[in-house]
Design a protein around this motif. Sequence first.
Motif, short mmCIF file in Angstrom:
data_model
loop_
_atom_site.label_atom_id
_atom_site.label_comp_id
_atom_site.label_asym_id
_atom_site.label_seq_id
_atom_site.Cartn_x
_atom_site.Cartn_y
_atom_site.Cartn_z
N ILE A 328 -42.86 -42.63 -20.53
CA ILE A 328 -42.15 -41.44 -20.06
C ILE A 328 -43.13 -40.29 -19.89
O ILE A 328 -43.83 -39.91 -20.84
CB ILE A 328 -41.02 -41.02 -21.02
N LEU A 329 -43.16 -39.72 -18.71
CA LEU A 329 -44.03 -38.60 -18.39
C LEU A 329 -43.20 -37.32 -18.37
O LEU A 329 -42.24 -37.20 -17.60
CB LEU A 329 -44.67 -38.84 -17.02
N LEU A 330 -43.52 -36.38 -19.26
CA LEU A 330 -42.77 -35.14 -19.38
C LEU A 330 -43.51 -34.02 -18.64
O LEU A 330 -44.73 -33.92 -18.72
CB LEU A 330 -42.59 -34.76 -20.85
N TYR A 331 -42.73 -33.17 -17.97
CA TYR A 331 -43.34 -32.09 -17.21
C TYR A 331 -42.53 -30.81 -17.36
O TYR A 331 -41.30 -30.82 -17.25
CB TYR A 331 -43.43 -32.43 -15.72
N ALA A 332 -43.23 -29.70 -17.62
CA ALA A 332 -42.63 -28.37 -17.59
C ALA A 332 -43.46 -27.52 -16.65
O ALA A 332 -44.66 -27.75 -16.47
CB ALA A 332 -42.59 -27.74 -18.98
N GLU A 333 -42.83 -26.54 -16.06
CA GLU A 333 -43.49 -25.70 -15.08
C GLU A 333 -44.78 -25.10 -15.65
O GLU A 333 -44.81 -24.56 -16.74
CB GLU A 333 -42.55 -24.57 -14.64
N GLY A 334 -45.85 -25.24 -14.89
CA GLY A 334 -47.14 -24.72 -15.32
C GLY A 334 -48.02 -25.72 -16.03
O GLY A 334 -49.19 -25.43 -16.32
N ASP A 335 -47.51 -26.92 -16.27
CA ASP A 335 -48.32 -27.93 -16.97
C ASP A 335 -49.59 -28.28 -16.20
O ASP A 335 -50.64 -28.56 -16.80
CB ASP A 335 -47.51 -29.21 -17.19
N GLU A 336 -49.50 -28.28 -14.87
CA GLU A 336 -50.67 -28.65 -14.09
C GLU A 336 -51.80 -27.63 -14.23
O GLU A 336 -52.98 -28.00 -14.26
CB GLU A 336 -50.31 -28.85 -12.61
N GLU A 337 -51.45 -26.35 -14.36
CA GLU A 337 -52.49 -25.33 -14.54
C GLU A 337 -53.17 -25.47 -15.89
O GLU A 337 -54.39 -25.31 -16.01
CB GLU A 337 -51.89 -23.92 -14.39
N PHE A 338 -52.38 -25.81 -16.91
CA PHE A 338 -52.97 -26.03 -18.23
C PHE A 338 -53.89 -27.25 -18.21
O PHE A 338 -54.98 -27.23 -18.79
CB PHE A 338 -51.86 -26.22 -19.27
N ALA A 339 -53.46 -28.31 -17.50
CA ALA A 339 -54.27 -29.53 -17.42
C ALA A 339 -55.60 -29.25 -16.71
O ALA A 339 -56.65 -29.76 -17.09
CB ALA A 339 -53.51 -30.63 -16.70
N LYS A 340 -55.55 -28.42 -15.67
CA LYS A 340 -56.78 -28.06 -14.96
C LYS A 340 -57.71 -27.25 -15.87
O LYS A 340 -58.93 -27.47 -15.89
CB LYS A 340 -56.45 -27.26 -13.71
N PHE A 341 -57.13 -26.33 -16.61
CA PHE A 341 -57.93 -25.50 -17.52
C PHE A 341 -58.62 -26.37 -18.56
O PHE A 341 -59.82 -26.23 -18.82
CB PHE A 341 -57.04 -24.47 -18.20
N VAL A 342 -57.86 -27.30 -19.16
CA VAL A 342 -58.43 -28.19 -20.17
C VAL A 342 -59.54 -29.04 -19.55
O VAL A 342 -60.59 -29.28 -20.15
CB VAL A 342 -57.34 -29.08 -20.79
N GLY A 343 -59.32 -29.47 -18.30
CA GLY A 343 -60.27 -30.36 -17.65
C GLY A 343 -61.63 -29.74 -17.40
O GLY A 343 -62.66 -30.42 -17.45
N ILE A 344 -61.66 -28.43 -17.12
CA ILE A 344 -62.94 -27.79 -16.78
C ILE A 344 -63.42 -26.81 -17.84
O ILE A 344 -64.47 -26.19 -17.69
CB ILE A 344 -62.85 -27.07 -15.42
N ASP A 345 -62.65 -26.68 -18.94
CA ASP A 345 -62.96 -25.66 -19.94
C ASP A 345 -64.33 -25.85 -20.57
O ASP A 345 -65.03 -24.88 -20.87
CB ASP A 345 -61.88 -25.66 -21.03
N ASP A 346 -64.75 -27.09 -20.76
CA ASP A 346 -66.02 -27.35 -21.45
C ASP A 346 -67.13 -27.71 -20.47
O ASP A 346 -68.06 -28.43 -20.83
CB ASP A 346 -65.82 -28.48 -22.47
N TYR A 347 -67.02 -27.22 -19.24
CA TYR A 347 -68.06 -27.48 -18.24
C TYR A 347 -69.14 -26.41 -18.30
O TYR A 347 -68.85 -25.25 -18.58
CB TYR A 347 -67.43 -27.47 -16.84
N PRO A 348 -70.38 -26.77 -17.99
CA PRO A 348 -71.41 -25.74 -17.85
C PRO A 348 -71.09 -24.84 -16.65
O PRO A 348 -70.43 -25.27 -15.70
CB PRO A 348 -72.69 -26.55 -17.58
N VAL A 349 -71.54 -23.61 -16.70
CA VAL A 349 -71.35 -22.66 -15.60
C VAL A 349 -72.73 -22.19 -15.12
O VAL A 349 -73.76 -22.53 -15.71
CB VAL A 349 -70.48 -21.46 -16.04
N ASP A 350 -72.75 -21.38 -14.06
CA ASP A 350 -74.02 -20.92 -13.49
C ASP A 350 -74.89 -20.20 -14.52
O ASP A 350 -76.12 -20.32 -14.51
CB ASP A 350 -73.74 -19.99 -12.31
N ALA A 351 -74.24 -19.43 -15.41
CA ALA A 351 -75.01 -18.70 -16.43
C ALA A 351 -75.76 -19.66 -17.35
O ALA A 351 -76.86 -19.34 -17.84
CB ALA A 351 -74.07 -17.82 -17.25
N HIS A 352 -75.19 -20.84 -17.59
CA HIS A 352 -75.88 -21.84 -18.42
C HIS A 352 -77.11 -22.38 -17.70
O HIS A 352 -78.14 -22.68 -18.33
CB HIS A 352 -74.93 -22.99 -18.77
N VAL A 353 -77.01 -22.53 -16.38
CA VAL A 353 -78.18 -22.98 -15.60
C VAL A 353 -79.30 -21.95 -15.73
O VAL A 353 -80.46 -22.31 -15.97
CB VAL A 353 -77.79 -23.18 -14.12
#
Length: 481
Positions: A328-353
Amino acid sequence: MQLESILNKYFGYSNFRPGQKEVIENVLQGQDVIALLPTGMGKSLCYQLPGYIFDKPVLIISPLLSLMQDQVDQMKQFKEKRVIALNSFLNPAQKRTTIHYLHNYRFIFISPEMLLQEHVQQKLNSMELSLIVVDEAHCISQWGFDFRPDYLRIGQVIGKVNRPPILALSATATTKVLRDIESYLNMDGPYKFIHSVDRPNIHLGKMLFQGREDKIDWIMDHVSKSAGPGIIYTQSRSKTESLSGRLLQAGISCAAYHGGMDPLDRQFIQQQFIDGSLEWIVATNAFGMGVHKQNVRQVIHESLPSNMANYMQEIGRAGRDGKDSLAILLYAEGDEEFAKFVGIDDYPVDAHVDSYLSYRSRNEQPSSMIQNGEISETAFRVLDYWMNQLQPAEVRQQLTSMKYEKMRAVEEVMELIDTNKCMREKLVHYFGQTLDNTPNDCCQCCGMDYGKIIHRRENDATYPHLLNWKDRIEILLLGNS
């Protein structure tokens, strides 16, 4: 000797499961092989049986400590003494002894990180291996680019000259992932056995809610009335703790599981779930790979999975015994934005380069960025890999491209939420396959009758049999539309 005779001698089976014999025959002929076999189809036998025929060491590169330890324990239970896991569970003295006598073992499990250590490579180069196995090979593509780049270096270590055949094993892989596996392992025209990813006994449900707390209320009600064993996946460590705590207060036998826990605690909880002491696990996606539990009846996604491959891997932990199970896949409004945030939260950014380049210009170790709190260890691994592969401007482009792919992957999962057509067909098509048949009570969009799949909790006469689940869910969906 016939392969069936060897199979019976060492494993007690009279027949192979679909795909096993074809994979083994090609391995024995010295061919590189990529095998996609669904969870529960006996992937490990594809290297264990050749190991007995070759009678030379088989090297198995495995992604998780718990996974390799579980496989080693299982083999030891079947009286195989010449098996070892070379990983961080060994203390320095044990590690030195193990490496010294490594040639005496028939099956050697190792992590990608351990494989890259120079003294380990020197020992392996002095040995004659019969086969190199890359277990859960999809991790090369899924994890290598943005989580554990050491996966991308496996092919460099293995080389192309004077090596044994490579067997890459996975349960699921898209066409792109298959290309990545072949390319990064330097495979030589591999034979490919691709089994259907469809699991007809797993029935696909989805539910829509106005708010995230509504999902939690639904889970509390659902789990209190329906039978496990089951797994509830969330996207945060804190959510696993809070939700499992609420379920425990409600009298549900469950535990939290996430990557921030002590490895021994994780192993203990995993074993409790496998032996039936726990009915439910509330976990991040750190849980599941290598968990050999046949009778998981339900997999609930409280949070939106980060990509379709993760979703397929996670629901595939249900119904390994072939009996009806529910995802069962549960969804509430805005879940996709949270999933995107979690997905890229620990990525290096230009400042790290920029910072990485600054450390280099001062002849300092860029890894000091971790100790100085500038970057996480995971993000640094990704940054360090690409800084040694590309020019700085290209690294920035690569990081931007990877973030875009992460966000696009979440949108692909959202197609399962948005579709009015068969969820199973969409899922199978994602992996480049076609769906030949749809089972009864296929999915939410095909009019699944939950009452035929979900059963009330055992030993609890106060809960009615859930024959009215379909009606209740339709009411909830109507109320949230």
